[in-house]
Structures are given as structure tokens and as C-alpha cells.
Design an enzyme around this catalytic site. Structure first.
Site, PDB file in Angstrom:
ATOM      1  N   LYS A 147       0.848  -1.206   0.000  1.00  0.00           N
ATOM      2  CA  LYS A 147       0.000   0.000   0.000  1.00  0.00           C
ATOM      3  C   LYS A 147       0.876   1.246   0.000  1.00  0.00           C
ATOM      4  O   LYS A 147       0.681   2.162  -0.811  1.00  0.00           O
ATOM      5  CB  LYS A 147      -0.897   0.021   1.232  1.00  0.00           C
ATOM      6  CG  LYS A 147      -1.527   1.373   1.531  1.00  0.00           C
ATOM      7  CD  LYS A 147      -2.403   1.402   2.756  1.00  0.00           C
ATOM      8  CE  LYS A 147      -1.692   1.681   4.011  1.00  0.00           C
ATOM      9  NZ  LYS A 147      -1.433   3.089   4.313  1.00  0.00           N
ATOM     10  N   ASN A 148       1.865   1.312   0.897  1.00  0.00           N
ATOM     11  CA  ASN A 148       2.629   2.546   1.057  1.00  0.00           C
ATOM     12  C   ASN A 148       3.648   2.771  -0.058  1.00  0.00           C
ATOM     13  O   ASN A 148       4.183   3.865  -0.171  1.00  0.00           O
ATOM     14  CB  ASN A 148       3.286   2.592   2.434  1.00  0.00           C
ATOM     15  CG  ASN A 148       2.246   2.788   3.524  1.00  0.00           C
ATOM     16  OD1 ASN A 148       1.083   3.095   3.234  1.00  0.00           O
ATOM     17  ND2 ASN A 148       2.636   2.597   4.762  1.00  0.00           N
ATOM     18  N   CYS A 200      -5.180  12.761  12.059  1.00  0.00           N
ATOM     19  CA  CYS A 200      -5.948  11.508  12.000  1.00  0.00           C
ATOM     20  C   CYS A 200      -5.852  10.876  13.395  1.00  0.00           C
ATOM     21  O   CYS A 200      -5.282  11.445  14.316  1.00  0.00           O
ATOM     22  CB  CYS A 200      -5.368  10.577  10.933  1.00  0.00           C
ATOM     23  SG  CYS A 200      -3.803   9.876  11.430  1.00  0.00           S
ATOM     24  N   ARG A 215      -0.118  14.869  12.414  1.00  0.00           N
ATOM     25  CA  ARG A 215       0.399  14.648  11.061  1.00  0.00           C
ATOM     26  C   ARG A 215       0.689  15.959  10.309  1.00  0.00           C
ATOM     27  O   ARG A 215       0.117  16.250   9.266  1.00  0.00           O
ATOM     28  CB  ARG A 215      -0.543  13.773  10.238  1.00  0.00           C
ATOM     29  CG  ARG A 215      -1.089  12.531  10.909  1.00  0.00           C
ATOM     30  CD  ARG A 215      -0.093  11.441  11.159  1.00  0.00           C
ATOM     31  NE  ARG A 215       0.437  10.838   9.956  1.00  0.00           N
ATOM     32  CZ  ARG A 215      -0.125   9.818   9.312  1.00  0.00           C
ATOM     33  NH1 ARG A 215      -1.271   9.349   9.723  1.00  0.00           N
ATOM     34  NH2 ARG A 215       0.447   9.310   8.244  1.00  0.00           N
ATOM     35  N   ASP A 266       4.542   0.920  11.996  1.00  0.00           N
ATOM     36  CA  ASP A 266       3.347   0.271  11.427  1.00  0.00           C
ATOM     37  C   ASP A 266       3.177  -1.168  11.886  1.00  0.00           C
ATOM     38  O   ASP A 266       2.171  -1.786  11.566  1.00  0.00           O
ATOM     39  CB  ASP A 266       3.390   0.321   9.893  1.00  0.00           C
ATOM     40  CG  ASP A 266       3.208   1.722   9.384  1.00  0.00           C
ATOM     41  OD1 ASP A 266       3.450   1.961   8.197  1.00  0.00           O
ATOM     42  OD2 ASP A 266       2.843   2.600  10.192  1.00  0.00           O
ATOM     43  N   ARG A 321      -8.517  -0.321   4.067  1.00  0.00           N
ATOM     44  CA  ARG A 321      -7.555   0.625   3.498  1.00  0.00           C
ATOM     45  C   ARG A 321      -6.183  -0.033   3.314  1.00  0.00           C
ATOM     46  O   ARG A 321      -5.377   0.439   2.520  1.00  0.00           O
ATOM     47  CB  ARG A 321      -7.428   1.835   4.413  1.00  0.00           C
ATOM     48  CG  ARG A 321      -8.750   2.543   4.644  1.00  0.00           C
ATOM     49  CD  ARG A 321      -8.563   3.815   5.416  1.00  0.00           C
ATOM     50  NE  ARG A 321      -7.541   4.611   4.765  1.00  0.00           N
ATOM     51  CZ  ARG A 321      -6.833   5.547   5.418  1.00  0.00           C
ATOM     52  NH1 ARG A 321      -7.046   5.764   6.688  1.00  0.00           N
ATOM     53  NH2 ARG A 321      -5.923   6.251   4.774  1.00  0.00           N
TER      54      ARG A 321
HETATM   55  C1  EPZ Z   1       4.157   7.191   6.189  1.00  0.00           C
HETATM   56  O1  EPZ Z   1       3.392   8.242   6.759  1.00  0.00           O
HETATM   57  C2  EPZ Z   1       3.227   5.990   6.103  1.00  0.00           C
HETATM   58  N1  EPZ Z   1       2.091   6.293   5.230  1.00  0.00           N
HETATM   59  C3  EPZ Z   1       2.726   5.620   7.503  1.00  0.00           C
HETATM   60  O2  EPZ Z   1       1.951   4.424   7.371  1.00  0.00           O
HETATM   61  C4  EPZ Z   1       3.936   5.308   8.389  1.00  0.00           C
HETATM   62  O3  EPZ Z   1       3.484   5.037   9.694  1.00  0.00           O
HETATM   63  C5  EPZ Z   1       4.883   6.520   8.402  1.00  0.00           C
HETATM   64  O4  EPZ Z   1       5.265   6.858   7.034  1.00  0.00           O
HETATM   65  C6  EPZ Z   1       6.153   6.248   9.199  1.00  0.00           C
HETATM   66  O5  EPZ Z   1       6.824   5.140   8.661  1.00  0.00           O
HETATM   67  C7  EPZ Z   1       2.267   6.214   3.884  1.00  0.00           C
HETATM   68  O6  EPZ Z   1       3.344   5.902   3.383  1.00  0.00           O
HETATM   69  C8  EPZ Z   1       1.072   6.512   3.033  1.00  0.00           C
HETATM   70  P1  EPZ Z   1       6.262  10.539   8.317  1.00  0.00           P
HETATM   71  P2  EPZ Z   1       3.993   9.755   6.774  1.00  0.00           P
HETATM   72  O7  EPZ Z   1       6.202  11.792   7.537  1.00  0.00           O
HETATM   73  O8  EPZ Z   1       4.792   9.986   5.562  1.00  0.00           O
HETATM   74  C9  EPZ Z   1       6.341  13.901  11.664  1.00  0.00           C
HETATM   75  C10 EPZ Z   1       0.121   2.994   7.729  1.00  0.00           C
HETATM   76  O9  EPZ Z   1      -0.377   2.494   8.758  1.00  0.00           O
HETATM   77  N2  EPZ Z   1       6.249  14.850  10.545  1.00  0.00           N
HETATM   78  O10 EPZ Z   1       7.446   9.627   8.149  1.00  0.00           O
HETATM   79  O11 EPZ Z   1       2.875  10.674   7.078  1.00  0.00           O
HETATM   80  C11 EPZ Z   1       5.066  13.078  11.838  1.00  0.00           C
HETATM   81  O12 EPZ Z   1       4.131  13.786  12.649  1.00  0.00           O
HETATM   82  C12 EPZ Z   1       0.555   4.454   7.736  1.00  0.00           C
HETATM   83  O13 EPZ Z   1       0.311   2.374   6.644  1.00  0.00           O
HETATM   84  C13 EPZ Z   1       6.404  16.215  10.795  1.00  0.00           C
HETATM   85  O14 EPZ Z   1       6.587  16.636  11.940  1.00  0.00           O
HETATM   86  O15 EPZ Z   1       4.947   9.673   8.046  1.00  0.00           O
HETATM   87  C14 EPZ Z   1       5.571  11.831  12.506  1.00  0.00           C
HETATM   88  O16 EPZ Z   1       5.687  12.078  13.895  1.00  0.00           O
HETATM   89  C15 EPZ Z   1       0.286   5.127   9.075  1.00  0.00           C
HETATM   90  N3  EPZ Z   1       6.315  17.081   9.759  1.00  0.00           N
HETATM   91  C16 EPZ Z   1       6.961  11.638  11.915  1.00  0.00           C
HETATM   92  O17 EPZ Z   1       7.334  12.911  11.356  1.00  0.00           O
HETATM   93  C17 EPZ Z   1       6.111  16.664   8.458  1.00  0.00           C
HETATM   94  O18 EPZ Z   1       6.071  17.511   7.540  1.00  0.00           O
HETATM   95  C18 EPZ Z   1       7.044  10.605  10.821  1.00  0.00           C
HETATM   96  O19 EPZ Z   1       6.059  10.913   9.859  1.00  0.00           O
HETATM   97  C19 EPZ Z   1       5.951  15.272   8.229  1.00  0.00           C
HETATM   98  C20 EPZ Z   1       6.033  14.382   9.284  1.00  0.00           C
END
Ligand code: EPZ
Length: 427
Positions: free
Chosen positions: A22-23, A123, A128, A313, A405
């Protein structure tokens, strides 16, 4: 709304085909915006979010055709063609249902010089933010303004320019948006402290197949030499390491023996190390991984962190497994601020879990008891299904749209390896 009813206690055994990730799919789909030629993705999982992304691309003027997968790839093939971009707006009513829509921001900006995307909002698992996405695009020359719940990004008149991006926090999505923008920026872009998740490697390989020039793939430093255009390609989506890890927990919790066909070892080292440390048998074979258990798991202490460490995850699924372990486990969730929504639901089934801030202390119990439980987010839902498979009696997991999803044909796959599971309407 639907619910899933499970009568637990069956030992799961047999072959289970792992679907496309998915990701990975959600960051490969927007690559279609980067070329006027056709991009075909194979091994796409049949998931609500993938369908949702297809609809978003249609809104932007991308034509999409979907076919059944060929050969033993159970997924689907989607051919996309973005000859001309009809709109550069990703509207609120689409983005609010699927946060990954934010991943059209970078490609639209790179291809059309502008993009207006609804802020994805928070969410269940956290607020996020997307500040890292926006800062990265500004480093490539983009003007960013936030008005009325939308991000409006515009490139300089000559298009985006290569620059230096140093991520203060590892972010999967921000790395993906920046990379998809940099491949069409003029000049060289150096990106430091990028996410190294296998899905980023998949994205990089697809972009290279489309003619992009990227050095350092798989490391935390990428150097991109921008092109004036990219060409079409055909690319196979990588297998889903989180789906594979989730079903590995099902084998561990039911004293089962599963062959996870298509699972890729190199994507799952930390997950498999955790399973082995819990006393689960893990054997890599030519085209998959065998996972078997003949006794209760042992307790563990682990902490989530960016790849190659243990993935956030998989935290909820491991918690379900450790709820049945011999001894007390300690889990620490370092990525998201609210990713313990599954705890009160597991407790309804008899789990003994205490949460203190980012840490959960899981005291293993002999067995769980089936109950009515509520799904709150994708991976929490899976942890409840796993608990139901091992519990005595009947478990009804409500609000399973969360599951749809991220897990393709879950009931079908689990029934085929011996689970007593069915989907019912929950009106
Ligand atoms: C991706 O989300 C995945 N989703 C998530 O999977 C996964 O948990 C996550 O990466 C971490 O591995 C998809 O790929 C569609 P991040 P993403 O940006 O990109 C903070 C699932 O269950 N952050 O790596 O949104 C954020 O709040 C989903 O399949 C900022 O502060 O995750 C978090 O604490 C859930 N500012 C951390 O970084 C930003 O601009 C990591 O988030 C972006 C993120």
C-alpha cells in the site's frame, strides 16, 4: 458499515500470498503526473486507498485503465496517462478521506509549476503536520502560501531549481514529495537525512526507470540531477512488508505455520529479528518466508524508529502478539504521538497493558477472550483481528472500513489458511 466476526482458536497453516505494498503504491501512483507518456504499475493491491488515489488522478486529468494482474501476481495493473494536466487542485473532500493525496503536491508543482492541495489535517494516530514537505519544496524555489485550509504552491517562472534539503526529522512523505519534485528541477538537488524505508527505494527505482538520475538510493543521502522531462515506464510494486509482518504475527499467536509467498527478507530484517527474539521460527525460502510457532511467544523490549529499525506500522500487531507472551514486554512508540488506540480494545479481551506516555508495558496473559471491539485506525484494526484469531470464543471487530484501506482480501486470505472468519453488515 461492516464488521468482521472471528471464532478464535484455530491453528493457521498453509500458503498466504502477500500483495503489493500500500505505502509503495500510494507514492508510485502520483509519478504518472511527472510524464506525458504512459506509466503502468503492476502488482497494485486492491485497496480502498488505491482506488481513491485513482479517482484523485482522474480529477487532475490523468486517464487510468485497470486490468487484472497477469500470472501469479494477484494484484491489478493500472496504466496511467497524464498527457495534459487538467487541474492542479486536490480538493478537500478527497484529501480528507485519504491523507496520502498530499503526495500529488510535489509532482504537480514539478510538472505544472503550481499546485493547490487541501491540508490533510490530522488523524487518529497524530496531528500529522506537513511542515517538512513545504520546507523541502521551498528549498527548490517554490513559493508556499496557506489559505483557507489549502496549501498553494508555485514554482519560479523557469521552473523548480535544484537545491540543498536537510531534513531535521526523518519523514517518509516529505522525502517522497521532495524526490518527486527534484527529478524535474533544473540542476542538482542534494537531500540529507532522507527516509530509507523500502517504499522510498521502490519510488527511486520507478523514477530511474522513467529516466530520472538519482544517486545514493537506499542511503540517507540522495543526489538528484534534474531532467527536463521523464518518459513512461512499466514498474512492479514491491511486496507489502507490513502485511507480511502482520500475518507472521497471526502464525505466532495461533501456534501456526504459514508460508508468506512473495515477502522480501531485506525489507523486514527488524520485524523478523523481533519474531525470532520472541521464539518464533523464521525461515527465508526462495520466494517467501516461513513463519511457525509451537509455543507461547517470549516477551520483548522494543522501540519503533525509522527504517531499518522496527517500524511503527508493526507496533500494534506486535502488541497483540506480546499480550499472550510469557513475561512482561515494554514497547516504546517514538514516531506518532497517539498510536495506542488499540490498547483499551485489547484490554476488553483480557490483555493486561499499562500505557505511560509513549511507552506501553504489556504483561502477557495465558489467553484472551473474544469480545465486541472497535477499530480506530488501520493497524489498530489488524491488532484486534489478530487477537480475535487467538482468543477463545467470538470476537466482532466493528468499523472494519479501516482495515479495507490496508489489507487486501483479508477474510479470504485468512480463511484459506484455517481461520473461522466472516464479514457481516453492521447496520
Ligand atoms: C508514512 O506516513 C506511512 N504512510 C505511515 O503508514 C507510516 O506510519 C509513516 O510513514 C512512518 O513510517 C504512507 O506511506 C502513506 P512521516 P507519513 O512523515 O509519511 C512527523 C500505515 O499504517 N512529521 O514519516 O505521514 C510526523 O508527525 C501508515 O500504513 C512532521 O513533523 O509519516 C511523525 O511524527 C500510518 N512534519 C513523523 O514525522 C512533516 O512535515 C514521521 O512521519 C511530516 C512528518
Amino acid at each position: 458499515m461492516d464488521r468482521i466476526t472471528i471464532r478464535g482458536g484455530n491453528r493457521l497453516s498453509g500458503r498466504l500470498q502477500i500483495s503489493g505494498a500500500k505505502n509503495a503504491a500510494l507514492t508510485l501512483l502520483p509519478c504518472a503526473l511527472l510524464t506525458e507518456e504512459k506509466l503502468t504499475l503492476t502488482n497494485l493491491p486492491r485497496l480502498a486507498d488505491v482506488d481513491g488515489f485513482g479517482h484523485l488522478l482522474n480529477e487532475l486529468g490523468v486517464s487510468t485503465t485497470v486490468r487484472r494482474g497477469q500470472g501469479d501476481l494477484i494484484g491489478r495493473e493500472m496504466t496511467m496517462s497524464a498527457k495534459a494536466i487538467a487541474s492542479t487542485v486536490a480538493p478537500y473532500d478527497i484529501v480528507r478521506k485519504m491523507r496520502a493525496s498530499i503526495l500529488v503536491l510535489g509532482p504537480l508543482l514539478a510538472r505544472s509549476g503550481e499546485a493547490t492541495v487541501s491540508l490533510p489535517g490530522g488523524c487518529a494516530i497524530g496531528n500529522r503536520p506537513i511542515d517538512l514537505h513545504l520546507k523541502a519544496l521551498e528549498a527548490l524555489g517554490a513559493q508556499i502560501e496557506l489559505t483557507a485550509g489549502y496549501v498553494r504552491a508555485t514554482a519560479p517562472s523557469g521552473g523548480l531549481r535544484g537545491g540543498r534539503i536537510n531534513f531535521p526529522v526523518v519523514s517518509v512523505g516529505a522525502t517522497e514529495n521532495a524526490l518527486m519534485a527534484a527529478v524535474l528541477a533544473q540542476g542538482e538537488t542534494v537531500m540529507e537525512n532522507v527516509a530509507r524505508e523500502p517504499e522510498i527505494v521502490d519510488l527511486s527505482r520507478c523514477l530511474v526507470a522513467m529516466g530520472a538520475e538519482i544517486e545514493g538510493i537506499g542511503t540517507d543521502r540522495l543526489v538528484v540531477r534534474g531532467k527536463t522531462s521523464l518518459h513512461g515506464a512499466e514498474y512492479e510494486v514491491m511486496p507489502d512488508r507490513i502485511e507480511a509482518g502482520s500475518y507472521a504475527c497471526a502464525a505466532a499467536m495461533t501456534g501456526g505455520d504459514l508460508f508468506l509467498a512473495g515477502a522480501r527478507i531485506e525489507d523486514m530484517e527488524a520485524i523478523l529479528a523481533g519474531l525470532r527474539e520472541a521464539g518464533v521460527t523464521v525461515e527465508s525460502q526462495t520466494d517467501g518466508i516461513r513463519v511457525a510457532a509451537d509455543r507461547r511467544p517470549s516477551s520483548l523490549t522494543l522501540s519503533t524508529a525509522p527504517f531499518p529499525a522496527f517500524p511503527t506500522d508493526m507496533q500494534a500487531q506486535f502488541m497483540a502478539m506480546l499480550a499472550l507472551a510469557e513475561g512482561t514486554s515494554v514497547l516504546t512508540e517514538t514516531i506518532f504521538e497517539n498510536r495506542y488506540m488499540h490498547v483499551p480494545e485489547l484490554a476488553r479481551m483480557g490483555a493486561d497493558i499499562q500505557v505511560h506516555g509513549r511507552t506501553a508495558v504489556v504483561k502477557g496473559v495465558e489467553g484472551l477472550v473474544g469480545a465486541d471491539v472497535m477499530a480506530t485506525d488501520l493497524r489498530a484494526s489488524m491488532s484486534l483481528v489478530l487477537a480475535g484469531l487467538a482468543a477463545e470464543g467470538e470476537t466482532r471487530v466493528h468499523r472494519v472500513y479501516h482495515l479495507d484501506r490496508g489489507y487486501e482480501r483479508l477474510e479470504e486470505k485468512l480463511s484459506a489458511v484455517g481461520a473461522d472468519i466472516e464479514r457481516e453488515s453492521d447496520s
